[in-house]
Design an enzyme around this catalytic site. Sequence first.
Site, mmCIF file in Angstrom:
data_model
loop_
_atom_site.group_PDB
_atom_site.id
_atom_site.type_symbol
_atom_site.label_atom_id
_atom_site.label_comp_id
_atom_site.label_asym_id
_atom_site.label_seq_id
_atom_site.Cartn_x
_atom_site.Cartn_y
_atom_site.Cartn_z
ATOM 1 N N SER A 61 38.920 37.504 39.599
ATOM 2 C CA SER A 61 40.116 36.599 39.369
ATOM 3 C C SER A 61 40.291 35.320 40.228
ATOM 4 C CB SER A 61 41.443 37.425 39.201
ATOM 5 O OG SER A 61 41.448 38.072 40.661
ATOM 6 N N CYS A 91 42.514 42.890 32.512
ATOM 7 C CA CYS A 91 41.982 42.987 33.963
ATOM 8 C C CYS A 91 42.302 41.691 34.868
ATOM 9 C CB CYS A 91 40.717 43.593 34.134
ATOM 10 S SG CYS A 91 40.111 44.432 35.713
ATOM 11 N N HIS A 187 39.908 47.639 29.942
ATOM 12 C CA HIS A 187 39.145 46.818 29.310
ATOM 13 C C HIS A 187 39.045 47.427 27.828
ATOM 14 C CE1 HIS A 187 37.394 44.293 32.503
ATOM 15 N NE2 HIS A 187 37.966 45.336 33.405
ATOM 16 N N GLU A 189 37.943 45.922 25.265
ATOM 17 C CA GLU A 189 36.784 45.355 24.428
ATOM 18 C C GLU A 189 35.615 46.174 24.625
ATOM 19 O OE1 GLU A 189 36.947 43.714 28.887
ATOM 20 O OE2 GLU A 189 38.174 44.200 27.250
#
Length: 206
Positions: A61, A91, A187, A189
């Site tokens: 981040s 996240c 996550h 994905e």
Amino acid sequence: MNAVPDGRSDKPRSVVGVLALQGDTREHLAALTEAGAEAVTVRRLRELEAVDALVIPGGESTAMSHLLREFELLEPLRARLAEGMPAYGSCAGMILLATEILDAGAAGREATPLKGIDMSVRRNAFGRQVDSFEGDIPFVGLDSSVHAVFIRAPWVERIGDGVEVLARADGHIVAVRQGRMLATAFHPEVTGDRRVHKLFVDMVSE
């Protein structure tokens, strides 16, 4: 909207961008495509302006905040979110979508909140990368649990009015929705289960 025709039906597909400055962009592009969206990368202002919605992927981040400034996307992205552009953050993306980031990082390299969802999020709350874990958790709106992969994951410590809690892990909030914005600490994905991405694609079309 910039939706494009779907060759399989008369319903146009939403154009969903994935912020491609840092993080697991490719996995989100694949998940969005399988969920029925027209998925594109976003690195420049003109690309941000061309999408109907945006996914902010997992990654780091503080690095993503730095790159948003370097690419002159931070304020335009904040503006589009304030205007109501749908967004999904996983996240690191959850961290950035918050109005307040706890343990934001070293001075001068802090993660910068985009203020999309009225929540306070703590970075790396579940621990370091070696403390990453996974497990099945119930998720509001889905017919069965999701297999959640947590990698140096955050959690939500405060939510404002209008923020719906969608999932918890170990008693902590790990998925939320506010209007057409969605955030998960995990996550989806990387698992092959596209239901969370399908939920977001459906939200974009609302």
